[in-house]
Motif scaffolding. Structure first.
Motif, PDB file in Angstrom:
ATOM      1  N   ARG A  44       0.900  -1.074  -0.078  1.00 54.27           N
ATOM      2  CA  ARG A  44      -0.129   0.028   0.057  1.00 54.27           C
ATOM      3  C   ARG A  44       0.963   1.361  -0.008  1.00 54.27           C
ATOM      4  O   ARG A  44       1.710   1.434   0.772  1.00 54.27           O
ATOM      5  N   TYR A  93      -7.780   3.684  -1.019  1.00 52.41           N
ATOM      6  CA  TYR A  93      -8.234   3.925   0.114  1.00 52.41           C
ATOM      7  C   TYR A  93      -8.094   5.242   0.727  1.00 52.41           C
ATOM      8  O   TYR A  93      -7.048   5.766   0.440  1.00 52.41           O
ATOM      9  N   CYS A  94      -9.208   5.658   1.498  1.00 56.25           N
ATOM     10  CA  CYS A  94      -9.117   6.827   2.104  1.00 56.25           C
ATOM     11  C   CYS A  94      -8.835   6.447   3.647  1.00 56.25           C
ATOM     12  O   CYS A  94      -9.094   5.631   4.100  1.00 56.25           O
ATOM     13  N   ALA A  95      -8.109   7.259   4.389  1.00 54.19           N
ATOM     14  CA  ALA A  95      -7.551   7.111   5.624  1.00 54.19           C
ATOM     15  C   ALA A  95      -7.554   8.245   6.626  1.00 54.19           C
ATOM     16  O   ALA A  95      -7.517   9.511   5.638  1.00 54.19           O
ATOM     17  N   PRO A 107       1.244   4.168   5.981  1.00 52.73           N
ATOM     18  CA  PRO A 107       0.026   3.706   6.321  1.00 52.73           C
ATOM     19  C   PRO A 107      -0.289   3.631   7.932  1.00 52.73           C
ATOM     20  O   PRO A 107      -1.231   3.909   8.257  1.00 52.73           O
ATOM     21  N   TYR A 110      -2.053   6.332  10.239  1.00 56.69           N
ATOM     22  CA  TYR A 110      -3.442   6.416  10.171  1.00 56.69           C
ATOM     23  C   TYR A 110      -4.170   5.373  10.959  1.00 56.69           C
ATOM     24  O   TYR A 110      -3.826   4.326  10.625  1.00 56.69           O
ATOM     25  N   THR A 112      -7.732   5.120  11.025  1.00 56.63           N
ATOM     26  CA  THR A 112      -9.113   4.873  10.405  1.00 56.63           C
ATOM     27  C   THR A 112      -8.998   4.612   8.785  1.00 56.63           C
ATOM     28  O   THR A 112      -8.227   5.686   8.199  1.00 56.63           O
ATOM     29  N   TRP A 113      -9.727   3.809   8.549  1.00 57.29           N
ATOM     30  CA  TRP A 113      -9.458   3.372   7.129  1.00 57.29           C
ATOM     31  C   TRP A 113     -10.819   3.096   6.258  1.00 57.29           C
ATOM     32  O   TRP A 113     -11.903   2.558   7.047  1.00 57.29           O
TER      33      TRP A 113
END
Length: 123
Positions: A44, A93-95, A107, A110, A112-113
């Protein structure tokens, strides 16, 4: 607690454009909102981020082609993708994070995904 839901993915031809949205429920958008992507067989990777202050950051691979924005009144973050390339194909993906993060971030920064959304660029 914040929940994130991506939308807007799909199939686009090389050179085309697509807009992704990330809607946040619960508390709304966090301090730093980000986009990541993951292609098959790859890790990712960071795409972009935007802070509550409006400051944004981009990976070198998308700089000048992608634009991230946020509308806190609508609890939504956006990713406008232009001049798309085959190599942009990935699950996006948004985070979110309560902290300020500047520049490309891993990654792990963060907590919250979203569930991810497929973007496919045909050559």
């Amino acid at each position: 607690q914040v929940q994130l839901v991506e939308s807007g993915g799909g199939l686009v031809q090389a050179g085309g454009s697509l807009r992704l949205s990330c809607a946040a429920s619960g508390r709304g958008l966090k301090t730093t909102m980000a986009w990541f992507r993951q292609a098959p067989g790859k890790e990712r990777e960071f795409v972009s981020s935007i802070k509550r202050s409006g400051i944004d950051d981009y990976a070198e691979t998308v700089k000048g082609r992608f634009t991230t924005s946020r509308d806190d009144a609508k609890n939504t973050m956006y990713l406008d993708m232009n001049s798309m390339r085959f190599e942009d194909t990935a699950v996006y993906y948004c985070a979110a994070s309560d902290n300020y993060h500047y520049g490309p971030t891993p990654p792990s920064a963060y907590d919250t995904w979203g569930q991810g959304i497929q973007v496919t660029v045909s050559s």
